[in-house]
Design an enzyme around this catalytic site. Structure first.
Site, PDB file in Angstrom:
ATOM      1  N   ASP A 120       9.334 -67.442  62.695  1.00 22.73           N
ATOM      2  CA  ASP A 120       8.441 -67.153  61.344  1.00 22.73           C
ATOM      3  C   ASP A 120       8.071 -65.573  61.338  1.00 22.73           C
ATOM      4  O   ASP A 120       8.436 -65.070  60.276  1.00 22.73           O
ATOM      5  CB  ASP A 120       7.165 -68.026  61.161  1.00 22.73           C
ATOM      6  CG  ASP A 120       6.107 -67.616  62.398  1.00 22.73           C
ATOM      7  OD1 ASP A 120       6.479 -67.646  63.336  1.00 22.73           O
ATOM      8  OD2 ASP A 120       5.161 -67.220  61.802  1.00 22.73           O
ATOM      9  N   ASP A 162       6.284 -63.828  66.335  1.00 22.09           N
ATOM     10  CA  ASP A 162       6.139 -64.642  67.690  1.00 22.09           C
ATOM     11  C   ASP A 162       7.179 -65.485  67.849  1.00 22.09           C
ATOM     12  O   ASP A 162       8.735 -65.362  67.320  1.00 22.09           O
ATOM     13  CB  ASP A 162       4.880 -65.537  67.541  1.00 22.09           C
ATOM     14  CG  ASP A 162       5.007 -66.318  66.456  1.00 22.09           C
ATOM     15  OD1 ASP A 162       6.000 -66.310  65.657  1.00 22.09           O
ATOM     16  OD2 ASP A 162       3.661 -66.625  66.139  1.00 22.09           O
ATOM     17  N   TYR A 211      -0.693 -72.165  59.723  1.00 22.85           N
ATOM     18  CA  TYR A 211       0.073 -72.613  58.428  1.00 22.85           C
ATOM     19  C   TYR A 211      -0.650 -73.665  57.955  1.00 22.85           C
ATOM     20  O   TYR A 211       0.081 -74.732  57.670  1.00 22.85           O
ATOM     21  CB  TYR A 211       1.505 -72.846  58.720  1.00 22.85           C
ATOM     22  CG  TYR A 211       2.129 -71.155  58.877  1.00 22.85           C
ATOM     23  CD1 TYR A 211       2.357 -70.236  57.990  1.00 22.85           C
ATOM     24  CD2 TYR A 211       2.574 -70.904  60.349  1.00 22.85           C
ATOM     25  CE1 TYR A 211       2.741 -68.914  58.097  1.00 22.85           C
ATOM     26  CE2 TYR A 211       3.055 -69.519  60.451  1.00 22.85           C
ATOM     27  CZ  TYR A 211       3.238 -68.596  59.554  1.00 22.85           C
ATOM     28  OH  TYR A 211       3.692 -67.362  59.732  1.00 22.85           O
ATOM     29  N   GLU A 246       2.855 -56.925  60.938  1.00 22.99           N
ATOM     30  CA  GLU A 246       3.845 -57.864  61.371  1.00 22.99           C
ATOM     31  C   GLU A 246       4.566 -58.358  60.013  1.00 22.99           C
ATOM     32  O   GLU A 246       4.305 -58.281  58.797  1.00 22.99           O
ATOM     33  CB  GLU A 246       2.792 -58.991  61.784  1.00 22.99           C
ATOM     34  CG  GLU A 246       3.722 -60.202  62.244  1.00 22.99           C
ATOM     35  CD  GLU A 246       2.945 -61.300  62.947  1.00 22.99           C
ATOM     36  OE1 GLU A 246       1.738 -61.350  62.787  1.00 22.99           O
ATOM     37  OE2 GLU A 246       3.573 -62.251  63.653  1.00 22.99           O
TER      38      GLU A 246
END
Ligand SMILES: *[C@@H]1O[C@H](CO)[C@@H](O)[C@H](O)[C@H]1NC(C)=O
Length: 491
Positions: free
Chosen positions: A76, A79, A228, A468
């Site tokens: 995603d 990570d 999420y 990120e």
């Protein structure tokens, strides 16, 4: 107001006279990079045509703990977890980008379709591996996040998580249906057999989502929340999924479903965000097309709802309520704000396209907003991301002369397996997170979380809120960039 207008016209004139001074944006370059980024997020066995060459195969036994094949798909963000909800949303938005603006992508169309397919191949496996089951995640994020490892090295557990009739997840299932349906349209002409496979899987997953209702946050709690968590519930995804199935199949079943459940998308409950969690306004804009272009009865409502949304974004209208930074960036929240900017920009150009096709405009009380105003607003956001902002920094890695160098991303920050083939263990990796050195591998095209509400950004790898990347930041940006790349004279 008048002084501002004169200033604006003067700067346009300056731009015409001295394009180099205005540091013209190269949308085609940004488009190419925005798609290339997805190769850096690939999990599974990489194909021979892989262009992000510092990456290698990873997660080759994903699914084996449950005797299923879950190899492939996308990580995603920074990570090594495969999260089903954002992956499905990413795939839906990549597909929507291709469907609306694929014709403007020129040489990049095939790369964009390959990015869709990397998602849809995986989702098809996840949806068809077992009856009345949808696999929605690979890896326990709590374990994954306690390491700083390359995906090629990871040795944390690759547990798989699924939803079933007893442990439902209508949110993730309906988003998966949306992704499969939208992807089926992308391949309708170029690969009809694959397209029809995707559509049939989409229909089955949607039926499963609707029949066994519940949120996957309740069924899977600590492995999906707070990462999420489905904060907006699942009604938005059910309507979004039905809208995509209707567009992909033209089957009246889905239109009846929308018409009898549409109250769940009521006008009063807008909070004006569009993201991996909340699909309401995306569904409304999508349904408006049915009214604007095809005059489908019963969809007028969604044009009105979409207008309300647009009015909230346009300064000066009676229902304006969005927040912008002093430098002009749409601002929603401190963490990963650019996801809202790219998603909003996509909706603006898409709605502008639908309006233009019938010469329609947006009504904001007594004032009228034209499709050109929507395009200008989107252009300002896109240009900001690409460097026309108070800091002069591009928030797309590898685009322009100045961009962030310390991206919060395991693979990009650790040495490549090709230059450092030896295993780097869970804990040994953290020195690469904490060093001040630039990332050794360029994650070309990644759009990061971006600046705060004062236009400030800290290029610091620990600062995951700003530094990120995420697949769902880039996916709608692909469509917005294609729009501007295909219309170089839009001003
Ligand atoms: C329309 O969709 C419904 C529900 O999935 C299905 O039962 C029906 O067979 C479909 N009709 C056609 C003509 O494909």
């Amino acid at each position: 107001m008048e002084a501002k207008l004169i200033l604006y016209l003067a700067s346009c004139l300056l731009f015409l006279l001295h394009p180099s001074m205005a540091n013209a944006i190269n949308y085609a370059d940004a488009l190419e990079k925005s798609i290339l980024f997805f190769e850096g997020q690939r999990s599974g066995k990489l194909p021979s045509g892989q262009r992000m060459t510092w990456r290698d195969n990873s997660g080759l036994s994903d699914g084996s703990t449950d005797n299923v094949d879950l190899v492939g798909g996308y990580y995603d963000a920074g990570d090594n977890v495969k999260f089903g909800l954002p992956m499905a949303f990413t795939t839906t938005m990549l597909a929507w980008s291709v469907l609306e603006f694929g014709r403007l992508m020129r040489g990049e169309l095939n790369n964009a379709k390959a990015a869709v397919r990397w998602g849809s191949d995986y989702l098809l496996k996840a949806a068809t591996a077992a009856p009345n089951t949808l696999y929605v995640q690979v890896a326990d994020p709590n374990q994954d996040h306690s390491c700083w490892e390359r995906p090629e090295d990871m040795d944390t557990s690759r547990n798989v998580y699924k939803i079933t009739s007893q442990n439902p997840g209508s949110d993730v299932a309906a988003e998966t249906a949306a992704a499969l349906a939208a992807s089926s349209l992308v391949f309708k002409h170029s690969d009809p057999a694959y397209s029809s496979k995707l559509l049939h899987a989409a229909m089955r997953v949607f039926e499963f989502a609707d029949r066994y209702r519940g949120s996957y946050s309740d069924s899977l709690s600590s492995v999906v929340c707070p990462f999420y968590c489905s904060y907006s519930g699942y009604h938005d995804e059910l309507l979004w999924g039905a809208s995509w199935l209707h567009r992909a199949s033209n089957n009246v079943t889905y239109m009846s479903y929308i018409q009898s459940n549409g109250n769940l998308l009521g006008a009063g409950d807008d909070d004006y965000s569009f993201s991996w969690d909340d699909k309401r306004i995306g569904a409304k804009i999508l349904l408006s097309k049915g009214f604007l272009k095809n005059k489908v009865q019963g969809l007028q409502l969604y044009k009105a709802h979409s207008d309300n949304y647009i009015c909230s974004l346009v300064p000066g209208t009676n229902s304006f309520q969005a927040q912008y930074t002093p430098g002009g960036l749409f601002y929603k929240q401190s963490a990963s704000n650019l996801q809202y900017v790219t998603a909003t920009s996509f909706l603006l150009v898409t709605y502008a396209k639908y309006l233009r096709s019938t010469g329609a405009t947006v009504s904001c009380g007594s004032s009228v907003v034209t499709s050109n105003s929507l395009i200008s607003l989107a252009k300002k956001q896109v240009d900001y991301i690409l460097g026309q902002n108070p800091s002069g920094v591009s928030y797309m890695v590898g685009y322009g002369s100045q961009y962030p160098l310390r991206v919060h991303h395991r693979g990009s920050s650790l040495p490549s397996v090709h230059t450092h083939p030896g295993h780097i263990s869970c804990n040994d990796g953290f020195q690469y997170l904490h060093t001040n050195s630039p990332n050794p591998n360029l994650l070309v095209g990644a759009v990061l979380g971006g600046p705060d509400n004062k236009d400030s950004f800290s290029d610091n790898r620990d600062n995951y809120q700003q530094a990120e990347p995420a697949t769902y930041i880039n996916a709608p940006f692909v469509g917005a960039l294609a729009f501007f790349a295909g219309k170089p004279t839009t001003g």
